[in-house]
Design a protein around this motif. Structure first.
Motif, PDB file in Angstrom:
ATOM      1  N   UNK A 115       4.182   3.293 -21.487  1.00  0.00           N
ATOM      2  CA  UNK A 115       4.162   3.082 -20.039  1.00  0.00           C
ATOM      3  C   UNK A 115       2.937   3.769 -19.470  1.00  0.00           C
ATOM      4  N   UNK A 116       2.563   3.398 -18.248  1.00  0.00           N
ATOM      5  CA  UNK A 116       1.355   3.938 -17.631  1.00  0.00           C
ATOM      6  C   UNK A 116       1.584   5.391 -17.225  1.00  0.00           C
ATOM      7  N   UNK A 117       0.697   6.261 -17.712  1.00  0.00           N
ATOM      8  CA  UNK A 117       0.828   7.690 -17.422  1.00  0.00           C
ATOM      9  C   UNK A 117      -0.535   8.352 -17.555  1.00  0.00           C
ATOM     10  N   UNK A 118      -0.855   9.193 -16.583  1.00  0.00           N
ATOM     11  CA  UNK A 118      -2.121   9.928 -16.587  1.00  0.00           C
ATOM     12  C   UNK A 118      -1.829  11.409 -16.714  1.00  0.00           C
ATOM     13  N   UNK A 119      -2.538  12.081 -17.627  1.00  0.00           N
ATOM     14  CA  UNK A 119      -2.350  13.504 -17.854  1.00  0.00           C
ATOM     15  C   UNK A 119      -3.699  14.208 -17.877  1.00  0.00           C
ATOM     16  N   UNK A 120      -3.660  15.497 -17.549  1.00  0.00           N
ATOM     17  CA  UNK A 120      -4.865  16.321 -17.579  1.00  0.00           C
ATOM     18  C   UNK A 120      -4.758  17.295 -18.742  1.00  0.00           C
ATOM     19  N   UNK A 121      -5.738  17.232 -19.626  1.00  0.00           N
ATOM     20  CA  UNK A 121      -5.779  18.111 -20.797  1.00  0.00           C
ATOM     21  C   UNK A 121      -7.050  18.949 -20.704  1.00  0.00           C
ATOM     22  N   UNK A 122      -6.917  20.112 -20.084  1.00  0.00           N
ATOM     23  CA  UNK A 122      -8.096  20.949 -19.842  1.00  0.00           C
ATOM     24  C   UNK A 122      -9.015  20.280 -18.850  1.00  0.00           C
ATOM     25  N   UNK A 141       0.513   4.871 -11.307  1.00  0.00           N
ATOM     26  CA  UNK A 141       0.428   6.041 -12.185  1.00  0.00           C
ATOM     27  C   UNK A 141      -0.628   7.018 -11.694  1.00  0.00           C
ATOM     28  N   UNK A 142      -1.735   6.492 -11.209  1.00  0.00           N
ATOM     29  CA  UNK A 142      -2.789   7.359 -10.686  1.00  0.00           C
ATOM     30  C   UNK A 142      -2.316   8.077  -9.432  1.00  0.00           C
ATOM     31  N   UNK A 143      -1.640   7.360  -8.549  1.00  0.00           N
ATOM     32  CA  UNK A 143      -1.132   8.000  -7.331  1.00  0.00           C
ATOM     33  C   UNK A 143      -0.116   9.088  -7.679  1.00  0.00           C
ATOM     34  N   UNK A 144       0.776   8.811  -8.618  1.00  0.00           N
ATOM     35  CA  UNK A 144       1.756   9.822  -9.034  1.00  0.00           C
ATOM     36  C   UNK A 144       1.059  11.053  -9.614  1.00  0.00           C
ATOM     37  N   UNK A 145      -0.004  10.829 -10.383  1.00  0.00           N
ATOM     38  CA  UNK A 145      -0.751  11.945 -10.965  1.00  0.00           C
ATOM     39  C   UNK A 145      -1.381  12.796  -9.870  1.00  0.00           C
ATOM     40  N   UNK A 146      -2.043  12.145  -8.925  1.00  0.00           N
ATOM     41  CA  UNK A 146      -2.680  12.902  -7.834  1.00  0.00           C
ATOM     42  C   UNK A 146      -1.634  13.674  -7.025  1.00  0.00           C
ATOM     43  N   UNK A 147      -0.488  13.046  -6.776  1.00  0.00           N
ATOM     44  CA  UNK A 147       0.563  13.733  -6.018  1.00  0.00           C
ATOM     45  C   UNK A 147       1.080  14.957  -6.780  1.00  0.00           C
ATOM     46  N   UNK A 148       1.236  14.833  -8.098  1.00  0.00           N
ATOM     47  CA  UNK A 148       1.720  15.969  -8.879  1.00  0.00           C
ATOM     48  C   UNK A 148       0.689  17.098  -8.902  1.00  0.00           C
ATOM     49  N   UNK A 149      -0.593  16.755  -8.988  1.00  0.00           N
ATOM     50  CA  UNK A 149      -1.640  17.774  -8.960  1.00  0.00           C
ATOM     51  C   UNK A 149      -1.698  18.462  -7.593  1.00  0.00           C
ATOM     52  N   UNK A 150      -1.496  17.690  -6.537  1.00  0.00           N
ATOM     53  CA  UNK A 150      -1.488  18.272  -5.191  1.00  0.00           C
ATOM     54  C   UNK A 150      -0.326  19.245  -5.027  1.00  0.00           C
ATOM     55  N   UNK A 193      -2.869  14.698   3.691  1.00  0.00           N
ATOM     56  CA  UNK A 193      -3.528  13.536   3.119  1.00  0.00           C
ATOM     57  C   UNK A 193      -3.682  13.727   1.610  1.00  0.00           C
ATOM     58  N   UNK A 194      -3.305  12.704   0.848  1.00  0.00           N
ATOM     59  CA  UNK A 194      -3.374  12.794  -0.610  1.00  0.00           C
ATOM     60  C   UNK A 194      -4.805  12.977  -1.104  1.00  0.00           C
ATOM     61  N   UNK A 195      -5.786  12.493  -0.352  1.00  0.00           N
ATOM     62  CA  UNK A 195      -7.173  12.618  -0.806  1.00  0.00           C
ATOM     63  C   UNK A 195      -7.651  14.064  -0.802  1.00  0.00           C
ATOM     64  N   UNK A 196      -6.867  14.985  -0.247  1.00  0.00           N
ATOM     65  CA  UNK A 196      -7.246  16.399  -0.295  1.00  0.00           C
ATOM     66  C   UNK A 196      -7.357  16.904  -1.729  1.00  0.00           C
ATOM     67  N   UNK A 197      -6.606  16.297  -2.647  1.00  0.00           N
ATOM     68  CA  UNK A 197      -6.664  16.746  -4.034  1.00  0.00           C
ATOM     69  C   UNK A 197      -7.991  16.361  -4.690  1.00  0.00           C
ATOM     70  N   UNK A 198      -8.741  15.464  -4.060  1.00  0.00           N
ATOM     71  CA  UNK A 198     -10.073  15.126  -4.554  1.00  0.00           C
ATOM     72  C   UNK A 198     -11.121  16.115  -4.054  1.00  0.00           C
TER      73      UNK A 198
END
Length: 258
Positions: A115-122, A141-150, A193-198
């Protein structure tokens, strides 16, 4: 029965929108959004990732607006070219090689997955997705990733502010906002705003502090800004950062999320 004086009062003027075409020097025709705004005091031409916009005061004629466009035709062409060159491309499986996060551009690798999933490894991002995943599934999946990072960033900063607030926010949610960076609802809920994580982390933290300070002062008085200053002394630097980079950050998120 309504007061006769209310019946005689003029209706408040509202913003009116339409569009007009303008021929550029190279022969191209571009569409310019035309907005008649009661708050406008002068003719104004602006360009962003959504295109060109001409703002007219209530008393300005359409002919005056057309002359203004013609006089600034070359400037408009240059600005449109600049926006096109800086535009973020949509998310594409196997093609998108980097993604923005916390003020940096991180390398991205694509992998097969159930399934679609984005992860950060270092310092590297890994996007796993099945071969038949749709663009919409990748974008979710990208939106969920950004939300989790935020939310991770929120968890680092919010606890430091809570002890000195009159009450905690009822909740904090992230969503895509067109113009604002954050808001505080009457019930004490904070929207960011979700774009704050950028953005660079210090800019994100400033917006959070700004909205939390509205739990202390519900206005933008001098007392409010003293509260912000006490909690985040470098707030002016972050305000300048948003003036310079804010439009690009919002456009980038919109492009990536479709």
């Amino acid at each position: 029965m309504p007061s006769p004086f209310r019946l005689l009062a003029p209706r408040p003027r509202t913003i009116q929108r339409d569009a007009v075409e303008l021929a550029l020097a190279d022969g191209r025709c571009v569409q310019v959004a035309r907005v008649r705004d009661p708050r406008a005091r002068r003719l104004k031409l602006s360009v962003d990732e959504r295109g060109a916009r001409l703002t007219l005061p209530v008393r300005a004629s359409l002919a005056a607006g057309e002359r203004f466009l013609a006089e600034h035709r070359d400037w408009l062409a240059a600005q449109l070219a600049h926006c096109a060159s800086d535009a973020q491309q949509p998310l594409r499986r196997g093609e998108t090689a980097t993604l923005p996060l916390r003020g940096a551009c991180l390398p991205l690798r694509w992998e097969a997955g159930r399934y679609a999933r984005l992860q950060c490894d270092g310092g590297t991002l890994a996007f796993a997705a099945p071969a038949g995943a749709s663009d919409a599934a990748l974008q979710r999946a990208l939106r969920d990733f950004y939300a989790s990072q935020a939310r991770i960033d929120l968890g680092r900063w919010l606890p430091r502010q809570l002890p000195s607030l009159p009450r905690p926010p009822r909740r904090v949610q992230f969503k895509v906002m067109s113009s604002q960076w954050g808001s505080l609802a009457p019930d004490g809920s904070v929207a960011l705003d979700l774009s704050l994580v950028l953005a660079r982390p210090s800019a994100f933290e400033y917006v959070l502090v700004h909205e939390l300070c509205h739990l202390v002062r519900a206005d933008h008085s001098r007392a409010f800004w003293r509260e912000v200053e006490a909690r985040f002394p470098a707030w002016r630097d972050e305000r300048d950062y948003f003036h310079a980079e804010g439009r690009r950050l919002k456009a980038t998120l919109r492009a990536l999320l479709g």
